[in-house]
Structure formats: structure tokens, C-alpha cells
Scaffold this active site. Sequence first.
Site, PDB file in Angstrom:
ATOM      1  N   LYS A  72      26.320  17.775  61.422  1.00 57.68           N
ATOM      2  CA  LYS A  72      25.633  18.604  62.423  1.00 57.68           C
ATOM      3  C   LYS A  72      24.697  19.635  61.782  1.00 57.68           C
ATOM      4  CE  LYS A  72      28.750  18.218  66.368  1.00 57.68           C
ATOM      5  NZ  LYS A  72      29.433  18.922  67.443  1.00 57.68           N
ATOM      6  N   ASP A 109      26.121  21.111  72.874  1.00 55.68           N
ATOM      7  CA  ASP A 109      27.546  21.477  72.915  1.00 55.68           C
ATOM      8  C   ASP A 109      27.774  22.719  73.771  1.00 55.68           C
ATOM      9  OD1 ASP A 109      28.606  19.394  71.424  1.00 55.68           O
ATOM     10  OD2 ASP A 109      28.511  20.466  69.528  1.00 55.68           O
TER      11      ASP A 109
END
Length: 283
Positions: A72, A109
Site C-alpha cells: 500500500k 479505505d
Amino acid sequence: MTKITGATKVAGVVGHPVAHTLSPTLHNAWLAAAGIDGVYVPFNVFPEHFASFINGLRGGSLSGLNVTVPFKTVALTLADEVSERARLAQAANVLVFGPEGTVFADNTDGLGLLAAFAIQAPGFDPAAAPVAILGAGGAARGAAAAFLSAGATDIRIINRTVARAREIAADLGPTVSAHGLDQAGRAFAGVGALINATSAGLSGSGSLDVPIAATPATCVVMDMVYKPLLTPFLAQARALGRPTVDGLEMLIGQAIPAFRAFFGQAPPDGIDVRALAIQALGL
Ligand code: NAP
């Protein structure tokens, strides 16, 4: 299974390992229900080949990728353009490939986290009271950035290694403070939400020992871990009568904007992807 044609749009998820991911279950169920000529596949890429893998996809042979552990942070550095929320989170969970060879990095997210609260704790206002976040990894940073964008004015990052919490507070500004895990009880005073963004509670890992009882009775308690679905942390919160939000709803919540980015339309209504995910988890 979707019929593959010469025009099939391809998206996927990249991680290492990746076999545990639920994302293909969610996206392929939506694709099938919407009758879209598309497919969503997992890519297990060794870390030393990640950059060449992403750069090789420039030009739009894939419409986009979800990015999971451990890529990420590095995914952000490979992008030409980065959304504000990905910049604040210092992590990307979505990469979109433009036809002209560009890579756009985003982070959904935080949207998933807020959507999970909206669904499982209706009426919850992220700006109404202080928020306590346990952990100081990418997930905690993203959660703090999301609550900041949603108007929270007192965000308390609580971490075992307090120096990591201080880094997030220094980056995100004066509304974010840092606390050691041993100070958790004090940091829980008056909070409207308590979020576990540590990896403690994952099946097979250590559990988290914090005094949830020190939160107000109305505090919404959330755990990002979704395997098991009812983590020891959430079970303890429920036993104390606290409303709870689970990590699976967040996973679904982050997948919805990702699907839109990959396939150009919202996921169809009327398909219970939560039930499919629970089945896939073997719960
Ligand atoms: P990460 O960067 O590895 O950070 C892990 C954090 O957990 C660190 O702050 C670490 O503390 C803390 N920690 C680990 N074990 C602990 C223990 N036994 N006691 C206390 N603290 C402990 O991980 P991440 O990427 O931020 O992800 C965190 C969790 O969120 C993972 O379980 C991930 O699967 C989950 N997640 C879920 C979703 C979803 O959609 N549901 C999305 C994103 C992430 P130290 O700094 O002291 O080491």
C-alpha cells in the site's frame, strides 16, 4: 462465472500473499449481477517485482488494481497522480491505469470505514465527539485522515510504539494527539468512537488488552479485523453493551468506490455480498 470475451475489462487485487483476499468474491459477484463484461482476478507478486509489475501495466491493459499488504505504501510512490485522501493516508489501496500510460493512486479505505459506521451505527456523527484509534500503521493513519475529513476535531492515536503515533499526529496536525497503549484508559474518556486499527485480534495473533469499559456507554466500538468476524475486542465491547461495527462492512465499503473506478458504474443493488463474504470466510 463471467463469460470472457475479447472485450472483457480486467481488474484485480495485488498483494503478497493474496490467496486470503475476499475482493474477488465481492467484485465478481457484482460483475455477474450487473451483466458487465468484466473480471476481477488476484495477483500474487513478489515484492522485488512489484514496481516492474505495475509499470508494465501502464497503458490500460488492466483498468485498475486494489492494493493490499505489503504494497500500500510503495504503490503510492509509483503513481503519477495521487488523491488527497491517499496522500493523507500515505497509502494507496486503489490504482487506476489511464489509457495514456498514467497511474492514479487513491485510497478508499477511509470511505469504507465511514460507510461501515453509517450502516451498522446509524445516526453516528463522526464530528460530534473525540475519536480514539488504536494502532499507528497505514490503517490507523487512513482512519485518522478519514475522520479528519469528516469533521472530527479531537482524534487520539494510541499505539504500543508511541513514536509511530507521534509521527501521525505531527503529519495530520493539532487535532490529532498521540498516546501510549498504557495510557489508553485516559485517552478513552468522552470518546464517541473507538477503532481497533491494530492487527491484534487477527486469527492466530495476540489479543488487545485495553479498558473498553473506560469509554462512555454510547461509544461505538469498531474493529478493522474481520477474521474472525466477532473479534475478542468486539465481543468484549458487546458484553459491555457498546454498539459495534465490524471490519467486513469496512471491506465492502472500500470495495464499492473501487468497483466504480474500475468498471465505470456503481455495483448493482440487490446482491448480498456480505453473505457471500461470510460464506467465503467459512464463518
Ligand atoms: P500495520 O501497518 O502492520 O500496523 C499494525 C499496527 O498494529 C501497529 O500499530 C502495531 O503496533 C499494532 N499491533 C500489532 N500487534 C499488536 C499487539 N499485539 N498489541 C498492540 N498493538 C499491536 O498494519 P495496517 O496495514 O495498519 O493494518 C492494521 C489492521 O487493519 C490489519 O489487521 C488489517 O488487516 C486491517 N485492515 C482492515 C481493513 C478492512 O477493510 N477491514 C482495511 C485496512 C486494514 P506497533 O507500531 O507498536 O508495532
